[in-house]
Design an enzyme around this catalytic site. Structure first.
Site, PDB file in Angstrom:
ATOM      1  CG  HIS A   1       1.745  -9.107   3.016  1.00  0.00           C
ATOM      2  ND1 HIS A   1       2.199  -9.153   1.548  1.00  0.00           N
ATOM      3  CD2 HIS A   1       1.738  -7.663   3.097  1.00  0.00           C
ATOM      4  CE1 HIS A   1       2.352  -8.204   1.018  1.00  0.00           C
ATOM      5  NE2 HIS A   1       2.274  -7.286   1.956  1.00  0.00           N
TER       6      HIS A   1
ATOM      7  CD  GLN B   1       5.142  -6.861   3.437  1.00  0.00           C
ATOM      8  OE1 GLN B   1       4.438  -6.372   4.642  1.00  0.00           O
ATOM      9  NE2 GLN B   1       5.421  -6.060   2.711  1.00  0.00           N
TER      10      GLN B   1
ATOM     11  CB  CYS C   1       2.886  -3.271  -1.056  1.00  0.00           C
ATOM     12  SG  CYS C   1       3.442  -5.034  -0.184  1.00  0.00           S
ATOM     13  CG  LEU C   2       7.035  -1.264   2.917  1.00  0.00           C
ATOM     14  CD1 LEU C   2       7.289  -1.527   4.561  1.00  0.00           C
ATOM     15  CD2 LEU C   2       7.670   0.031   2.562  1.00  0.00           C
TER      16      LEU C   2
ATOM     17  CG  HIS D   1      -1.723  -4.308   2.381  1.00  0.00           C
ATOM     18  ND1 HIS D   1      -1.817  -3.701   1.331  1.00  0.00           N
ATOM     19  CD2 HIS D   1      -0.616  -4.912   2.651  1.00  0.00           C
ATOM     20  CE1 HIS D   1      -0.560  -3.776   0.692  1.00  0.00           C
ATOM     21  NE2 HIS D   1       0.221  -4.645   1.442  1.00  0.00           N
ATOM     22  CD  GLU D   2       0.457  -5.266   6.212  1.00  0.00           C
ATOM     23  OE1 GLU D   2       1.424  -6.110   5.854  1.00  0.00           O
ATOM     24  OE2 GLU D   2       0.584  -3.932   5.776  1.00  0.00           O
TER      25      GLU D   2
ATOM     26  N   GLY E   1       2.110  -0.809   7.774  1.00  0.00           N
ATOM     27  CA  GLY E   1       2.066  -1.964   7.956  1.00  0.00           C
ATOM     28  C   GLY E   1       3.147  -2.985   7.658  1.00  0.00           C
TER      29      GLY E   1
HETATM   30 NI    NI Z   1       2.305  -5.013   1.888  1.00  0.00          NI
END
Ligand code: NI
Length: 176
Positions: free
Chosen positions: A141, A53, A95-96, A137-138, A48
């Site tokens: 963000h 991000q 998470c990236l 999760h997204e 995701g």
């Molecule tokens: Ni993330």
């Protein structure tokens, strides 16, 4: 297509509430950007990715739960909004934008999400598995929330100290 640069905590964009995408913004340029997001997620690799991000504060996310759930493929959601949630789930997430960090996060088990597709058409998606976790999760963000906001202040502080050291070292390695 292009691979976009993913920003890490504590970048200020990751703390901002992202802006709604207006109907007249859903055009070929935006679809190209979404293609780039999908490519960036795939290359990372991740399941995701939210627009903040890649330092674009807009309410757009991409997801690909197919590694855990073959019922789905890569997808893009514009202005996603959770309209129903129920149950409870706890899952170890990464998470990236929060490198070298994993934590068990408590979330709803089932979510129903309303969004616009890449053609501006309203859609609804409902899931109670891996996709439900990714979507929550997204969407976090898009609201300026990262995994670090779900853990204890102590754990957050220790992580931010550690990552500051790593980022400093990386910077030195690049400049020397
Ligand atoms: Ni993330």
């Amino acid at each position: 297509m292009a691979i976009l640069e993913i920003i890490d905590v504590p970048h200020p964009t990751l703390k901002m509430r992202a802006k709604e995408v207006a109907a007249n913004e859903i055009n070929d340029d935006l679809r190209r950007f979404i293609e780039d997001m999908l490519e960036t997620m795939k290359e990372a690799p991740g399941v995701g990715l939210a627009a903040p991000q890649v330092n674009v504060s807009k309410r757009i996310l991409v997801a690909d739960p197919s590694s855990e759930d073959v019922a789905y493929g890569p997808m893009a959601l514009i202005n996603p909004e959770i309209i129903e949630m129920s149950g409870e789930n706890c899952f170890e997430e990464g998470c990236l934008s929060v490198p070298e960090f994993r934590a068990e996060i408590k979330r709803s088990k089932r979510v129903k999400v309303r969004y616009l597709d890449i053609w501006g058409k309203e859609q609804i998606i409902e899931d109670e598995g891996f996709l439900a976790i990714i979507l929550q999760h997204e969407i976090d963000h898009l609201n300026g929330i990262t995994m670090l906001d779900h853990v204890s202040p102590m754990k957050r502080m220790m992580y931010l100290k550690k990552i500051k050291k790593i980022q400093k070292k990386e910077k030195q390695a690049v400049t020397s």
